[in-house]
Design a protein around this motif. Structure first.
Motif, PDB file in Angstrom:
ATOM      1  N   GLU A 151       0.815  -1.215   0.000  1.00  0.00           N
ATOM      2  CA  GLU A 151       0.000   0.000   0.000  1.00  0.00           C
ATOM      3  C   GLU A 151       0.854   1.273   0.000  1.00  0.00           C
ATOM      4  O   GLU A 151       0.701   2.141   0.862  1.00  0.00           O
ATOM      5  CB  GLU A 151      -0.966  -0.024   1.181  1.00  0.00           C
ATOM      6  N   GLU A 153       0.620   3.782  -1.828  1.00  0.00           N
ATOM      7  CA  GLU A 153      -0.165   4.975  -2.130  1.00  0.00           C
ATOM      8  C   GLU A 153      -0.654   5.694  -0.881  1.00  0.00           C
ATOM      9  O   GLU A 153      -1.150   6.834  -0.947  1.00  0.00           O
ATOM     10  CB  GLU A 153      -1.368   4.607  -3.011  1.00  0.00           C
ATOM     11  N   LEU A 164       0.958   9.063  -0.621  1.00  0.00           N
ATOM     12  CA  LEU A 164       1.279   9.745  -1.863  1.00  0.00           C
ATOM     13  C   LEU A 164       0.107  10.535  -2.435  1.00  0.00           C
ATOM     14  O   LEU A 164      -1.038  10.094  -2.388  1.00  0.00           O
ATOM     15  CB  LEU A 164       1.749   8.728  -2.916  1.00  0.00           C
ATOM     16  N   SER A 165       0.427  11.693  -2.999  1.00  0.00           N
ATOM     17  CA  SER A 165      -0.556  12.477  -3.732  1.00  0.00           C
ATOM     18  C   SER A 165      -0.786  11.839  -5.109  1.00  0.00           C
ATOM     19  O   SER A 165      -0.101  10.893  -5.495  1.00  0.00           O
ATOM     20  CB  SER A 165      -0.049  13.913  -3.923  1.00  0.00           C
ATOM     21  N   PHE A 166      -1.723  12.388  -5.843  1.00  0.00           N
ATOM     22  CA  PHE A 166      -2.012  11.882  -7.186  1.00  0.00           C
ATOM     23  C   PHE A 166      -0.774  11.943  -8.073  1.00  0.00           C
ATOM     24  O   PHE A 166      -0.403  10.951  -8.719  1.00  0.00           O
ATOM     25  CB  PHE A 166      -3.150  12.709  -7.802  1.00  0.00           C
ATOM     26  N   SER A 181       2.346  12.140  -7.171  1.00  0.00           N
ATOM     27  CA  SER A 181       3.398  11.260  -6.673  1.00  0.00           C
ATOM     28  C   SER A 181       3.113   9.810  -7.042  1.00  0.00           C
ATOM     29  O   SER A 181       4.038   9.042  -7.314  1.00  0.00           O
ATOM     30  CB  SER A 181       3.525  11.394  -5.154  1.00  0.00           C
ATOM     31  N   CYS A 182       1.831   9.419  -7.058  1.00  0.00           N
ATOM     32  CA  CYS A 182       1.478   8.077  -7.516  1.00  0.00           C
ATOM     33  C   CYS A 182       1.867   7.885  -8.975  1.00  0.00           C
ATOM     34  O   CYS A 182       2.348   6.819  -9.357  1.00  0.00           O
ATOM     35  CB  CYS A 182      -0.020   7.830  -7.335  1.00  0.00           C
ATOM     36  N   CYS A 225       3.368  -5.453  -5.715  1.00  0.00           N
ATOM     37  CA  CYS A 225       2.762  -4.336  -4.987  1.00  0.00           C
ATOM     38  C   CYS A 225       1.351  -4.694  -4.550  1.00  0.00           C
ATOM     39  O   CYS A 225       0.481  -4.966  -5.387  1.00  0.00           O
ATOM     40  CB  CYS A 225       2.747  -3.091  -5.872  1.00  0.00           C
ATOM     41  N   THR A 236      -2.043  -3.259  -3.171  1.00  0.00           N
ATOM     42  CA  THR A 236      -2.585  -1.901  -3.289  1.00  0.00           C
ATOM     43  C   THR A 236      -4.101  -1.880  -3.386  1.00  0.00           C
ATOM     44  O   THR A 236      -4.726  -2.879  -3.750  1.00  0.00           O
ATOM     45  CB  THR A 236      -1.978  -1.206  -4.523  1.00  0.00           C
ATOM     46  N   SER A 242      -5.161   0.971  -5.070  1.00  0.00           N
ATOM     47  CA  SER A 242      -5.166   2.118  -5.977  1.00  0.00           C
ATOM     48  C   SER A 242      -5.495   1.745  -7.423  1.00  0.00           C
ATOM     49  O   SER A 242      -4.742   1.007  -8.065  1.00  0.00           O
ATOM     50  CB  SER A 242      -3.790   2.801  -5.949  1.00  0.00           C
ATOM     51  N   LEU A 285      -2.437   3.090  -9.649  1.00  0.00           N
ATOM     52  CA  LEU A 285      -1.237   2.260  -9.780  1.00  0.00           C
ATOM     53  C   LEU A 285      -1.501   1.043 -10.656  1.00  0.00           C
ATOM     54  O   LEU A 285      -0.682   0.689 -11.521  1.00  0.00           O
ATOM     55  CB  LEU A 285      -0.746   1.808  -8.406  1.00  0.00           C
TER      56      LEU A 285
END
Length: 246
Positions: free
Chosen positions: A163, A165, A168-170, A172-173, A192, A194, A196, A199
């Motif tokens: 996880e 994300e 992280l901001s949009f 940064s993702c 990973c 997640t 998200s 991602l």
């Protein structure tokens, strides 16, 4: 890629005895029975809370020699606990390219385990050994994640993320997506866990959905989380009316 399959090495006749957590988790049962094949350099584990995706990610990291609290291969930082029962029995079938690293001693393997809840402790350890350029206390949580991505995710190895994300901001993702793509193309391997949809949209990645069914490979557009986010962003009130008091 370094690993083409992960599996569990259980002693003969142990099946009947393994009737407690984590062996009762559906995805773990399937891992024991069938193993988990990796078909792409980047693999996403997706599922609801409690589905077992983080349990899988941690065991994969431990099986490769990564500290369960996070950090680089061959180093232990915040954690003093023993390897988990699942992680201790995790084994790998390496690719031809990954054979030398997978079969090498723990201290010679290359990789990193980043888990959201213990990342700051692991990154503090990375700074203590001069493996990153700044201490996480000097940055925000998200900036610390990005520093680890930029400075420690830079060589061929196994990178396990749980996880990422969370901090992280949009934008940064999106940076992390680009980095995972670069790692995959360089011969490294990424696993990973997640929630998200951003991602998991990485082209060419394998998506493994984890749940009561065990594990199955799915396409991005088939993911329940993608459908829910699409519906929510289109009409938040359709969801919020079920959870907010009148």
């Amino acid at each position: 890629m370094l690993i083409e399959r992960a599996y569990v090495d259980l002693p003969e006749g142990a099946g009947a005895a393994e009737e407690s957590w984590p062996w009762t988790v559906p995805c773990v049962r399937q891992l024991v029975e069938e193993g988990l094949a990796f078909r792409a350099p980047v693999t996403f584990l997706v599922g609801e809370n409690g589905s077992g995706k983080s349990t899988l990610a941690e065991a994969l990291a431990e099986g490769f020699g990564l500290d369960s609290y996070g950090g680089s291969a061959g180093y232990k930082y915040a954690s003093s606990r023993e390897v988990s029962p699942l992680g201790g029995r995790m084994r790998f079938d390496p690719t031809r390219e990954g054979r030398a690293m997978v079969r090498a001693p723990r201290v010679r393997r290359r990789g990193f385990f980043l888990r959201a809840e213990t990342a700051l402790e692991a990154l503090s350890g990375e700074r203590a050994t001069q493996r990153i350029s700044r201490h996480p206390d000097e940055m925000s949580h998200g900036e610390g994640f990005l520093l680890a991505f930029r400075e420690r995710f830079a060589q061929r190895g196994l990178y396990v993320l749980d996880e990422p994300e969370a901090a992280l901001s949009f934008s940064s993702c999106l940076e992390l997506v680009a980095l995972m793509d670069d790692l995959g193309k360089s011969g490294a391997q990424v696993v990973c866990a997640t929630h998200s949809p951003l991602l998991t949209a990485l082209p060419g990645a394998e998506i493994v959905e984890v749940g009561e069914h065990g594990m199955r490979s799915v396409e991005w557009a088939e993911l329940g989380l993608v459908d829910h986010w699409r519906r929510y962003l289109s009409d938040p009130r359709a969801y919020l009316r079920h959870v907010l008091a009148p």
